[in-house]
Write a protein that holds these residues in place. Structure first.
Motif, mmCIF file in Angstrom:
data_model
loop_
_atom_site.group_PDB
_atom_site.id
_atom_site.type_symbol
_atom_site.label_atom_id
_atom_site.label_comp_id
_atom_site.label_asym_id
_atom_site.label_seq_id
_atom_site.Cartn_x
_atom_site.Cartn_y
_atom_site.Cartn_z
ATOM 1 N N UNK A 116 6.760 -37.013 60.182
ATOM 2 C CA UNK A 116 7.273 -38.376 60.049
ATOM 3 C C UNK A 116 7.474 -38.738 58.580
ATOM 4 N N UNK A 117 6.574 -38.284 57.718
ATOM 5 C CA UNK A 117 6.694 -38.535 56.279
ATOM 6 C C UNK A 117 7.897 -37.799 55.710
ATOM 7 N N UNK A 118 8.050 -36.536 56.061
ATOM 8 C CA UNK A 118 9.172 -35.737 55.566
ATOM 9 C C UNK A 118 10.514 -36.295 56.030
ATOM 10 N N UNK A 119 10.540 -36.962 57.167
ATOM 11 C CA UNK A 119 11.775 -37.513 57.723
ATOM 12 C C UNK A 119 11.944 -39.000 57.434
ATOM 13 N N UNK A 120 11.177 -39.527 56.468
ATOM 14 C CA UNK A 120 11.290 -40.909 55.987
ATOM 15 C C UNK A 120 11.063 -41.962 57.079
ATOM 16 N N UNK A 121 10.248 -41.624 58.052
ATOM 17 C CA UNK A 121 9.870 -42.592 59.083
ATOM 18 C C UNK A 121 8.681 -43.403 58.583
ATOM 19 N N UNK A 122 7.826 -42.746 57.800
ATOM 20 C CA UNK A 122 6.683 -43.405 57.158
ATOM 21 C C UNK A 122 6.693 -43.041 55.680
ATOM 22 N N UNK A 123 5.988 -43.850 54.873
ATOM 23 C CA UNK A 123 5.922 -43.616 53.434
ATOM 24 C C UNK A 123 4.667 -42.859 53.016
ATOM 25 N N UNK A 124 3.629 -42.929 53.833
ATOM 26 C CA UNK A 124 2.363 -42.277 53.493
ATOM 27 C C UNK A 124 1.580 -41.994 54.770
ATOM 28 N N UNK A 125 0.636 -41.087 54.662
ATOM 29 C CA UNK A 125 -0.232 -40.697 55.773
ATOM 30 C C UNK A 125 -1.636 -41.205 55.471
ATOM 31 N N UNK A 126 -2.335 -41.689 56.492
ATOM 32 C CA UNK A 126 -3.735 -42.108 56.359
ATOM 33 C C UNK A 126 -4.524 -41.267 57.339
ATOM 34 N N UNK A 127 -5.358 -40.392 56.831
ATOM 35 C CA UNK A 127 -6.134 -39.513 57.696
ATOM 36 C C UNK A 127 -7.391 -39.044 56.986
ATOM 37 N N UNK A 128 -8.346 -38.621 57.756
ATOM 38 C CA UNK A 128 -9.551 -37.994 57.218
ATOM 39 C C UNK A 128 -9.419 -36.478 57.263
ATOM 40 N N UNK A 129 -8.338 -35.975 57.815
ATOM 41 C CA UNK A 129 -8.160 -34.551 58.050
ATOM 42 C C UNK A 129 -7.278 -33.928 56.979
ATOM 43 N N UNK A 130 -7.820 -32.992 56.230
ATOM 44 C CA UNK A 130 -7.065 -32.357 55.149
ATOM 45 C C UNK A 130 -5.946 -31.462 55.665
ATOM 46 N N UNK A 131 -5.917 -31.178 56.963
ATOM 47 C CA UNK A 131 -4.826 -30.388 57.526
ATOM 48 C C UNK A 131 -3.470 -31.043 57.289
ATOM 49 N N UNK A 132 -3.453 -32.347 57.043
ATOM 50 C CA UNK A 132 -2.192 -33.039 56.793
ATOM 51 C C UNK A 132 -1.427 -32.389 55.641
ATOM 52 N N UNK A 133 -2.145 -31.912 54.613
ATOM 53 C CA UNK A 133 -1.486 -31.249 53.490
ATOM 54 C C UNK A 133 -0.855 -29.931 53.936
ATOM 55 N N UNK A 134 -1.567 -29.199 54.765
ATOM 56 C CA UNK A 134 -1.064 -27.914 55.247
ATOM 57 C C UNK A 134 0.215 -28.112 56.054
ATOM 58 N N UNK A 135 0.285 -29.208 56.798
ATOM 59 C CA UNK A 135 1.470 -29.500 57.606
ATOM 60 C C UNK A 135 2.598 -30.103 56.771
ATOM 61 N N UNK A 136 2.360 -30.377 55.488
ATOM 62 C CA UNK A 136 3.428 -30.824 54.606
ATOM 63 C C UNK A 136 3.356 -32.249 54.113
ATOM 64 N N UNK A 137 2.301 -32.991 54.438
ATOM 65 C CA UNK A 137 2.177 -34.355 53.922
ATOM 66 C C UNK A 137 2.023 -34.301 52.404
ATOM 67 N N UNK A 138 2.676 -35.217 51.711
ATOM 68 C CA UNK A 138 2.607 -35.214 50.250
ATOM 69 C C UNK A 138 1.878 -36.425 49.686
ATOM 70 N N UNK A 139 1.783 -37.507 50.448
ATOM 71 C CA UNK A 139 1.100 -38.730 49.992
ATOM 72 C C UNK A 139 0.099 -39.116 51.074
ATOM 73 N N UNK A 140 -1.199 -38.959 50.755
ATOM 74 C CA UNK A 140 -2.236 -39.140 51.771
ATOM 75 C C UNK A 140 -3.297 -40.125 51.281
ATOM 76 N N UNK A 141 -3.593 -41.121 52.125
ATOM 77 C CA UNK A 141 -4.692 -42.052 51.888
ATOM 78 C C UNK A 141 -5.918 -41.576 52.650
ATOM 79 N N UNK A 142 -7.085 -41.821 52.063
ATOM 80 C CA UNK A 142 -8.350 -41.479 52.718
ATOM 81 C C UNK A 142 -9.436 -42.403 52.194
ATOM 82 N N UNK A 143 -10.262 -42.928 53.117
ATOM 83 C CA UNK A 143 -11.426 -43.691 52.693
ATOM 84 C C UNK A 143 -12.523 -42.703 52.339
ATOM 85 N N UNK A 144 -13.177 -42.937 51.210
ATOM 86 C CA UNK A 144 -14.229 -42.028 50.769
ATOM 87 C C UNK A 144 -15.467 -42.821 50.418
#
Length: 179
Positions: A116-144
């Protein structure tokens, strides 16, 4: 969750971010591109998992509903964020009841969010799962949560931007070549 140690490796490329300020800045940019605000795709599974933890079971008759509503109002109540919840399990009825925008992932939520991020449906991803980077997410929010129990919002933008210098040799050119 995700790849062990990846969040630690990405730490130097992450910055503390104020969601209100970030959404205002990015929301203005999006308005210029005919979008109403900052579109953030959210992997809702960790929220539901947290809601069903034994320490939360006594708080509400509908634990999942209470947890999602609390997260939603706390995080997005005074921002220009447009949250789009992505799930890979049976949470559609709950999100429908709350009236939240949502999308059912055909597989892993993190993979769908990256798409969805790569196709400009969303601007950023919010997840606790680092797999998002492996799948191609480039802008990721995470609460720490830190050792002193303070919670901060971390933004990891591997391509770089106003809030992050980015990961070396991981710009849009390299991402495009890898696809």
């Amino acid at each position: 969750m995700g790849i062990p140690g990846l969040w630690t490796m990405m730490k130097e490329y992450s910055t503390d971010t104020c969601l209100i300020e970030y959404s205002a800045l990015e929301g203005v940019r999006n308005v210029n591109a005919n979008v109403r605000g900052l579109r953030v795709g959210i992997d809702i599974s960790p929220w539901l998992f947290q809601a069903t933890a034994p320490s939360h079971r006594h708080q509400s008759k509908n634990i999942a509903l209470a947890s999602i509503f609390k997260h939603y109002t706390t995080l997005f109540g005074s921002t220009t964020v447009i949250p789009i919840f992505v799930f890979d399990d049976d949470t559609k009825a709950l999100l429908d009841a709350l009236g939240f925008a949502h999308h059912e992932a055909p597989g892993e939520a993190e993979a769908e969010l990256a798409w969805m991020s790569a196709n400009d449906i969303i601007d950023a991803v919010w997840t606790e799962d680092s797999d998002a980077f492996v799948f191609g997410a480039t802008r990721v929010f995470r609460l720490q949560q830190s050792e002193d129990d303070t919670v901060s919002l971390k933004l990891t933008d591997i391509t770089g931007g106003d809030y992050s210098p980015g990961v070396p040799n991981c710009g849009i050119k390299e991402i495009t070549l890898a696809c």
